[in-house]
Write a protein that holds these residues in place. Sequence first.
Motif: not given
Length: 418
Positions: A223, A245, A270, A274, A306, A345
């Motif tokens: 990421t 994010f 999490w 993102a 996630s 979310y």
Amino acid sequence: MQPHVPYHIVHIYLDQQEALPVPLSEQAPNYQVFWWKTVALGHLFLGPGEKFTEQEYTQKLIEAIRPAVEKYTANAGVGQWEQLLVHHRFQEWQHLIGSALLEWTAATVPAKVPVSVVICTRDRAGFLEQCLTQLRQLTCLPEEVIVVDNAPIDDSTEKVARNFAGVTYIREPRPGLDIARNTGVTKATMPIVAYTDDDVVVHPLWVYRVWESFQDEAVAAMTGLVIAAKLDTEAQLIFEKHWSFNRGYTDKVYDTTFFNRTLSKGPPVWEIGAGANMAFKKDVLEKVGLFDELLDVGAAGCNGDSEMWYRILEAGHTIHYNPRAVVHHEHRREMEGLKKQIFYYMRGFTAAALLQQRIRQEAGYKRHLFRVLPPYYLKLIKRGFPNYQFQYRTLWPEIKGIVSGLAFYIRNRKQASK
């Protein structure tokens, strides 16, 4: 209630400054992002009415960039770099930092790398056109760009995609982000599959930095850094300050050690990054399974990324957070849009946590949901009372999302077990 004052986003390139930045006497609210060439070092919020002396501002700047500077200079013997800033010896500081960051800023960049970039979009032709135009102008190009047109109402997206030579257009009639992601990865022909959003502006070196992450054979997924593109509205500012994010400016490695250390409390997957800035080895996705389509928006919520990171870690693989892979994301402008986003979310988070608990029974997600979150939200309800302003404006959608996610999981347990 005071009206929201837009924040101006200022990108400050410390390698191009002749002297250390100083605060203006009559300064509008702004969000400052500090860079050394192509490497982001930190950020600083300067709110409405806030005034700082030059010394106070310098100290805030130092605190903002300290984690990144100390990481990048750890093996360079730079020493007390912050003292050079405090004593206004800026050119000496530039020389030291420039030498320390040379290996991160002076690499020879190939013209093209074996990466498939997948853009999942739905009835946002204007955003897509901007995104594809910008991708075509990158310093390092991907070998393949795939547009997945997710349950479109017309052919506007197809028309835009077909105007760009070399872009592969795929219509996916079934609605759902994770369905679209899966369609993209199955059509990808490159060994690395990167995902970004149609409303994202990627850094000129983004594709190169994505590819660079996988030069470490141990890395199965990555990421990257997501920086706010605009902070014009209160909704955008709330999101950036409380749901951002942005995962920081230093490298992070998530591996078996991280997974085992956090298992009893529920690994906080999490926090890894993102979906607007992520990539995977294609063969890893083929081994651990594709994105869970049960977690799509309109179904469980929107936590497919996630949940995927959880499965990758549970299978013993490594995920790298690379802050040099940068994208700029435009958050939702309107409060109602933000509330809806946060609802989904938390709905998706809850359903995903319970799914993850089924994969590994000793994972502590149930404890997190039923023991940690209730007192946490009780505190927030008390703190926000009676007006529930700013970050508390999303409090009730959060709670409703959790309850809705639990109900969704109970209704779909049999399907989830498959």
